[in-house]
Design a protein around this motif. Structure first.
Motif, mmCIF file in Angstrom:
data_model
loop_
_atom_site.group_PDB
_atom_site.id
_atom_site.type_symbol
_atom_site.label_atom_id
_atom_site.label_comp_id
_atom_site.label_asym_id
_atom_site.label_seq_id
_atom_site.Cartn_x
_atom_site.Cartn_y
_atom_site.Cartn_z
ATOM 1 N N PRO A 178 -4.576 4.736 -3.769
ATOM 2 C CA PRO A 178 -4.200 4.131 -5.044
ATOM 3 C C PRO A 178 -5.285 3.246 -5.651
ATOM 4 O O PRO A 178 -5.443 3.202 -6.874
ATOM 5 N N TRP A 188 1.212 3.999 -2.956
ATOM 6 C CA TRP A 188 0.994 5.417 -2.662
ATOM 7 C C TRP A 188 2.152 6.262 -3.206
ATOM 8 O O TRP A 188 1.939 7.323 -3.797
ATOM 9 N N SER A 196 0.833 -1.207 0.000
ATOM 10 C CA SER A 196 0.000 0.000 0.000
ATOM 11 C C SER A 196 0.864 1.253 0.000
ATOM 12 O O SER A 196 0.584 2.228 -0.703
ATOM 13 N N LEU A 231 -3.843 4.320 3.590
ATOM 14 C CA LEU A 231 -2.898 4.508 2.491
ATOM 15 C C LEU A 231 -3.283 3.724 1.238
ATOM 16 O O LEU A 231 -3.133 4.218 0.123
ATOM 17 N N THR A 281 -7.303 13.839 -2.887
ATOM 18 C CA THR A 281 -6.384 13.014 -2.099
ATOM 19 C C THR A 281 -6.574 13.237 -0.607
ATOM 20 O O THR A 281 -6.685 12.290 0.177
#
Length: 211
Positions: free
Chosen positions: A109, A58, A54, A105, A142
């Protein structure tokens, strides 16, 4: 005399049987302890690998990292669903921390990949939004995603699932004036669903591991 000898033999037999039963129970307990240690090692190792992927996804947005993290998260959910009885506080805390990291996190993505797959040809802005009618809308995606996943994890861990509706409502009200175009609404819905589902799956590992 014969009777006394028979009684002595019976007592000896019962003693041997008792010792054999005790040895079997001890061996069974040892096997169970080893399996329990292996189980927790597998769960923590799988979660740790998912957390590492993760972070990589990221920092370096690549689809392979997201796919691998998703697969490991699914395996972690399956492992966590296995009933093992009461676990120690340290293990529960470690699993919860790893799950929280994955939720916060890894969701970014995953949402970004889903949006790229669903909204091909849409120009992305410099501040996490998309270009619509010459201007950037849905700015700060984000940061908003991090906050919503953190809030999602918090309400689930706190045993307050009703808070999910509050999170969605706050986000919807905040983005209401930017949802005129169909492309914007589509991006808002897809991004929100993927982000929240990812966070719920990650925190679900911590919840299942408690039971």
């Amino acid at each position: 005399m014969v009777v006394e000898k028979r009684v002595h033999v019976d007592d000896t037999s019962q003693h041997v049987i008792s010792e054999h039963g005790g040895a079997s129970m001890y061996a069974g307990g040892m096997v169970g302890s080893v399996l329990l240690v292996l189980y927790w090692f597998a769960l923590v190792a799988t979660l740790g690998a998912a957390a590492a992927l993760s972070v990589l996804a990221w920092r370096t947005p690549r689809a392979v990292f997201v796919y691998a993290a998703t697969g490991l998260l699914g395996i972690s959910l399956i492992l966590a669903a296995v009933p093992t009885g009461e676990s120690g506080f340290a293990l529960q805390a470690l699993v919860s921390i790893l799950a929280l990291g994955i939720a916060v996190l890894g969701g970014g993505p995953a949402a970004a990949l889903s949006l790229r797959m669903a909204s091909r040809g849409v120009a992305e802005g410099e501040h996490g939004g998309i270009i619509q009618d010459g201007g950037e809308v849905l700015r700060g995606g984000t940061a908003v995603g991090i906050l919503e996943r953190l809030a999602m994890a918090g309400v689930i861990l706190a045993g307050f699932p009703e808070g999910i509706a509050v999170i969605v409502a706050i986000k919807g009200v905040g983005r209401f004036t930017e949802l005129d175009a169909a492309a914007t609404r589509e991006r808002f819905i897809i991004g929100t669903f993927v982000s929240l589902i990812w966070a719920a799956a990650a925190i679900g590992v911590a919840i299942l591991a408690r039971s």
